[in-house]
Design an enzyme around this catalytic site. Sequence first.
Site, short mmCIF file in Angstrom:
data_model
loop_
_atom_site.label_atom_id
_atom_site.label_comp_id
_atom_site.label_asym_id
_atom_site.label_seq_id
_atom_site.Cartn_x
_atom_site.Cartn_y
_atom_site.Cartn_z
CG HIS A 136 -8.05 -0.98 5.07
ND1 HIS A 136 -7.72 -0.44 3.84
CD2 HIS A 136 -6.89 -1.48 5.55
CE1 HIS A 136 -6.43 -0.61 3.60
NE2 HIS A 136 -5.91 -1.23 4.63
CG HIS A 173 -2.39 2.18 6.23
ND1 HIS A 173 -3.70 2.59 6.20
CD2 HIS A 173 -2.41 0.84 5.95
CE1 HIS A 173 -4.48 1.56 5.92
NE2 HIS A 173 -3.72 0.49 5.77
CD GLU A 223 -3.05 -1.05 2.17
OE1 GLU A 223 -4.24 -0.94 1.84
OE2 GLU A 223 -2.66 -1.10 3.36
CG HIS A 272 -4.74 -2.49 9.82
ND1 HIS A 272 -4.71 -3.71 9.17
CD2 HIS A 272 -4.42 -1.57 8.88
CE1 HIS A 272 -4.40 -3.52 7.90
NE2 HIS A 272 -4.21 -2.23 7.70
#
Length: 242
Positions: free
Chosen positions: A169, A101, A82, A103
């Site tokens: 996500h 990023h 990603e 989770h």
Amino acid sequence: MNWLPERTLVAQGCRVAAARGLVDGILGHLSLRIDEDRMLIRCRSDTDTGLAFTKPSDIRLITFDGKAGAAGELDGYRVPNELPIHAETMLASARHRAVAHLHPPDVVAADLAGITIRPIYGAYDIPGSWLARAGVPVYRRAVLIRNSQLGKEMVAAMGNAPVVICRGHGITSTADSVQQAILQAISLNELARMSLRVRMAGGTLHVIDDADWDELPDLGSGFNVESTWRHEIARLSRDQPS
């Protein structure tokens, strides 16, 4: 230039995120822009043991299109699938120097439960309250963001906000520093966790009164970022010596 202090900072950010439960296992990544077309980013190797155990050597210098940013930088390492999350976020604004990023499960759960993240408390976490007052946008596709088009979609959903929830996500948090990007993510996850707890207790979520905002001042980066980050690093050193 080997960028060791910056690599060390990004590695610390990864470990703090894991210690705070914002990632699990090998998922998630963190980056720091170095110049116009290069970033330091958490990469993976064949001996990777997860974000909780990130070392400065796991932070590699690459170009925005995923190539080595200097000779040997990707020897034995792979860039995140990603990567477009980082590249497109950084390209969208010069203010976006650091991109996390992650989770965080409470954020994912709250969003899937239909809970909008709002400022339900005040002095409990003033930066988190202000973060939520401005609104937390949602990118409504539960996809792996592995190409520029999807990255641009996510950035468009983020708009001018510093964080965006990626439905089913995780989140992307961006700031001008690694510390701020991670601390924003911690605040967002705490808002989500508290929202879930209130709902589970049978309560109703209410935003704080408009009159209270004047008494929720910005205490400054020395307190909100520097002191808070020292605490996070101290916790990390206690639980997992580097």
